[in-house]
Design a protein around this motif. Structure first.
Motif: not given
Length: 208
Positions: A155, A205-206, A196, A193
């Motif tokens: 990410t 999560k990122a 995520a 996306r």
């Protein structure tokens, strides 16, 4: 596992050859240019050199995680990223060959006016790149931990790559390269996306 990996590598290599085969046509179609090839210090050349390095790390991370997890969703994503970015890297290096320009940048990100802003500390030469320490850690993790860390690293990597691709879309002059850059932005936005959602499914999560 080794047999499967060999097949995966062969597939990526085949895609790369197809991409390189189309390079001459794509550049010729771009107008053959009354202005000639870009200069060594142009945004076109800088983006091609820097993004080739950026993409190579994404391919490397994808090969690492493929051997650290049996999760088919993550392995499929890693395969897609490796194929796509190996293909695009072949195009970028092929353009530098056609332009008869160096493939190694003496000052990464200089073409975006960021030459002094990226330290290159611990191997992270450009925005979003993982450090050598992070790559080493990824190679030691297994299962869910490897999946989460890969998705977080990728990410960050995609966000940095999008920043560079947007820079080329604004600054580059070779239309086929600008189109490639715009396609990178769209593709990596979609994958961010997806990642995520995959992180959320894994209770994570990122990083930012």
């Amino acid at each position: 596992m080794r047999h499967a990996q060999a097949g995966w590598i062969a597939g990526a290599a085949a895609a790369l050859l197809v991409a390189v085969g189309g390079i001459t046509y794509a550049v010729a179609e771009d107008g053959g240019s009354d202005t000639g090839a870009p200069s060594a210090d142009s945004a076109d050349a800088g983006f091609a050199r820097d993004m080739a390095v950026h993409h190579q790390q994404a391919v490397e991370m994808s090969y690492i995680v493929r051997d650290r997890t049996d999760d088919e969703e993550v392995r499929r994503l890693a395969y897609d990223i490796a194929q796509t970015q190996a293909n695009q890297r072949g195009m970028l290096l092929g353009w530098l060959d056609l332009w008869e320009l160096p493939k190694v940048s003496a000052a990464p990100m200089d073409w975006m006016g960021m030459g002094g802003m990226v330290s290159g500390e611990d191997g992270a030469l450009m925005p979003g790149m993982a450090t050598d320490t992070e790559l080493d850690r990824l190679g030691r993790l297994n299962g869910r931990q490897a999946e989460v860390f890969y998705l977080q690293l990728m990410t960050d990597h995609h966000r940095g790559g999008m920043h560079m691709a947007e820079g080329c879309a604004d600054r580059c002059t070779v239309e086929v390269e600008k189109r490639l850059a715009r396609g990178m932005v769209e593709g990596q936005q979609s994958e961010i996306r997806l990642m995520a959602d995959m992180l959320k499914e894994r209770g994570a999560k990122a990083r930012s």
